[in-house]
Design a protein around this motif. Sequence first.
Motif, PDB file in Angstrom:
ATOM      1  N   GLU A   1       5.203   1.318  -1.279  1.00  0.00           N
ATOM      2  CA  GLU A   1       6.302   2.099  -0.709  1.00  0.00           C
ATOM      3  C   GLU A   1       5.895   2.694   0.638  1.00  0.00           C
ATOM      4  O   GLU A   1       6.710   2.773   1.566  1.00  0.00           O
ATOM      5  CB  GLU A   1       6.724   3.197  -1.686  1.00  0.00           C
ATOM      6  CG  GLU A   1       7.536   2.702  -2.886  1.00  0.00           C
ATOM      7  CD  GLU A   1       6.722   1.832  -3.837  1.00  0.00           C
ATOM      8  OE1 GLU A   1       5.468   2.034  -3.916  1.00  0.00           O
ATOM      9  OE2 GLU A   1       7.306   0.939  -4.477  1.00  0.00           O
ATOM     10  N   GLU A   2       4.628   3.109   0.748  1.00  0.00           N
ATOM     11  CA  GLU A   2       4.161   3.638   2.029  1.00  0.00           C
ATOM     12  C   GLU A   2       4.176   2.552   3.110  1.00  0.00           C
ATOM     13  O   GLU A   2       4.502   2.816   4.271  1.00  0.00           O
ATOM     14  CB  GLU A   2       2.749   4.208   1.882  1.00  0.00           C
ATOM     15  CG  GLU A   2       2.680   5.490   1.058  1.00  0.00           C
ATOM     16  CD  GLU A   2       1.263   6.036   0.994  1.00  0.00           C
ATOM     17  OE1 GLU A   2       0.534   5.916   2.006  1.00  0.00           O
ATOM     18  OE2 GLU A   2       0.886   6.573  -0.056  1.00  0.00           O
TER      19      GLU A   2
ATOM     20  N   ASP B   1      -1.535   4.000   0.234  1.00  0.00           N
ATOM     21  CA  ASP B   1      -1.953   3.946  -1.166  1.00  0.00           C
ATOM     22  C   ASP B   1      -0.974   3.151  -2.024  1.00  0.00           C
ATOM     23  O   ASP B   1      -1.346   2.683  -3.097  1.00  0.00           O
ATOM     24  CB  ASP B   1      -2.093   5.364  -1.730  1.00  0.00           C
ATOM     25  CG  ASP B   1      -3.250   6.122  -1.101  1.00  0.00           C
ATOM     26  OD1 ASP B   1      -4.262   5.468  -0.768  1.00  0.00           O
ATOM     27  OD2 ASP B   1      -3.144   7.344  -0.928  1.00  0.00           O
ATOM     28  N   THR B   2       0.257   3.027  -1.562  1.00  0.00           N
ATOM     29  CA  THR B   2       1.283   2.319  -2.342  1.00  0.00           C
ATOM     30  C   THR B   2       2.056   1.369  -1.441  1.00  0.00           C
ATOM     31  O   THR B   2       2.059   1.507  -0.205  1.00  0.00           O
ATOM     32  CB  THR B   2       2.283   3.313  -2.972  1.00  0.00           C
ATOM     33  OG1 THR B   2       3.010   3.961  -1.907  1.00  0.00           O
ATOM     34  CG2 THR B   2       1.572   4.358  -3.820  1.00  0.00           C
TER      35      THR B   2
ATOM     36  N   ARG C   1      -5.992   0.224  -1.915  1.00  0.00           N
ATOM     37  CA  ARG C   1      -5.005   0.499  -0.880  1.00  0.00           C
ATOM     38  C   ARG C   1      -4.313  -0.802  -0.465  1.00  0.00           C
ATOM     39  O   ARG C   1      -4.778  -1.894  -0.804  1.00  0.00           O
ATOM     40  CB  ARG C   1      -5.671   1.150   0.346  1.00  0.00           C
ATOM     41  CG  ARG C   1      -6.146   2.571   0.077  1.00  0.00           C
ATOM     42  CD  ARG C   1      -6.878   3.170   1.266  1.00  0.00           C
ATOM     43  NE  ARG C   1      -6.043   3.381   2.443  1.00  0.00           N
ATOM     44  CZ  ARG C   1      -5.172   4.370   2.583  1.00  0.00           C
ATOM     45  NH1 ARG C   1      -4.999   5.261   1.592  1.00  0.00           N
ATOM     46  NH2 ARG C   1      -4.476   4.524   3.689  1.00  0.00           N
ATOM     47  N   TRP C   2      -3.212  -0.663   0.252  1.00  0.00           N
ATOM     48  CA  TRP C   2      -2.474  -1.807   0.761  1.00  0.00           C
ATOM     49  C   TRP C   2      -2.602  -1.846   2.282  1.00  0.00           C
ATOM     50  O   TRP C   2      -2.610  -0.803   2.947  1.00  0.00           O
ATOM     51  CB  TRP C   2      -0.993  -1.710   0.376  1.00  0.00           C
ATOM     52  CG  TRP C   2      -0.763  -1.949  -1.088  1.00  0.00           C
ATOM     53  CD1 TRP C   2      -0.836  -1.028  -2.094  1.00  0.00           C
ATOM     54  CD2 TRP C   2      -0.429  -3.192  -1.689  1.00  0.00           C
ATOM     55  NE1 TRP C   2      -0.576  -1.624  -3.301  1.00  0.00           N
ATOM     56  CE2 TRP C   2      -0.310  -2.965  -3.087  1.00  0.00           C
ATOM     57  CE3 TRP C   2      -0.202  -4.483  -1.212  1.00  0.00           C
ATOM     58  CZ2 TRP C   2       0.016  -3.956  -3.997  1.00  0.00           C
ATOM     59  CZ3 TRP C   2       0.119  -5.491  -2.112  1.00  0.00           C
ATOM     60  CH2 TRP C   2       0.221  -5.227  -3.481  1.00  0.00           C
TER      61      TRP C   2
END
Length: 316
Positions: A68-69, A65-66, A137-138
């Motif tokens: 950072e994930e 979702d980010t 999402r990424w």
Amino acid sequence: MDTSRKPAFIYTYACRKDEVSLCDLEMRSFFGFEASQQIFKSTIQIDPSRSPFIRERIDVMYEGDTLEEIYDQVDQVQVGDATFRVLFIKTNDLDITDKVVYVNRRGIEREIGLRIEGEADIQSPELLFGIVPLGGRWYFGNYHKNKATWFHHMQKPRNYSIALTTRIARAAANIAVPDPTGIKVIDPCCGIGTVLVEALSMGIDIVGRDINPFIARGARENIAHFGFECEVTLGAIEDITSTYDVAIIDMPYNLFSTSTTAEQDSILQHARRIASKVIIITIETIDDRVASAGFTITDRCIAKKGNFSRQILVCT
């Protein structure tokens, strides 16, 4: 990475305004749907270089979702002795107010690159990775760019002004044979072999035939010029005794040929006899004649070359 999940792929594509109909039909043939935007996700794996419209593909390794994930997950990536580069995909579905500017794109690429165990190489990397946002999402994974193979096929020894463009021919071959595994194909009115060259370059098992000895010789010359091998026989479709999974027929135009309506109808009737699926390319509306030959038109599009338009009919 959850290896129990079905593989996923992110594609981007682009086409000119006069190619939208053709592009949409190729997309339906490959993926079973038309994308509503220039980027989409699918579980179907297609080599980007097969299509004149697909620009690139990411084989999804990680998603989140980010960012950072994603950063946390790419810590697992090891490339050994290979060099690599990370690319931020500019075609995405971010709102204009959320678009990532160039400086930030480079920053994201650097941050991911620092977390991958290996040697980065901006100029000539051995491996490419892509990062892209889609649907909130990424996604990160191996990156594959279209090599525009059809562009090089424009420079063939034999050519004619009314011949299909390599882009149209390549898309027609994809529409006819989205998955070439175990499929036998014939182009019984192959002309100078434009469809044959594109199909052969994609590993499609195809043979050609033409009634004109001069034209058939030109097809063989074009095929050999690009280093391919393909049987191109001389004769009419009426004399074909073998059967095929698919036939691709670029109908005689009556512009530079002397084919009559009856002769064209005979081509359609024999196409019905020799193949279970037929792609018909025509400059005329021949729906009634196609139906009379025993076909059902299951899909179609318009393919344009300047002011010259062709219909491409998918028939079973």
